[in-house]
Scaffold this motif. Structure first.
Motif: not given
Length: 95
Positions: A26-29, A72-74
């Motif tokens: 589920n992690e994306v860099e 979007m990340l927030e």
């Protein structure tokens, strides 16, 4: 005969594409392009409305992408509007 074909295709797909059991699936860099001082000042601004008066090739699209990605990340909703669809396509192509 047709049913056998569908099952065979499905089995071939499963043989080729097995699920990956990874803890970090589920992690994306996300890598941001490096901003110059003026762009960084705009991105770090807490103003709800940002007005820029700058020339061509200053990096307005890059600034917009950075602001949108940070929002979007927030977990915020983001809308990007342009007067011409051509400008919107450029934004999403670089996005």
């Amino acid at each position: 005969m047709y049913e056998d074909f569908e099952e065979q295709e499905y089995d071939d797909f499963n043989d080729r594409y097995e699920p990956i059991d990874d803890e970090d699936d589920n992690e994306v860099e996300i890598f941001f392009d490096e901003l110059h001082a003026g762009q960084q000042k705009v991105v770090e601004s807490n103003a709800s409305i940002r007005v820029l008066c700058c020339g061509r090739r200053w990096g307005k699209t890059l600034v917009s992408i950075n602001i949108a990605l940070n929002a979007m990340l927030e977990g915020e909703k983001v809308a990007y509007m342009t007067p011409y669809s051509r400008l919107g396509r450029k934004f999403f192509k670089e996005f």
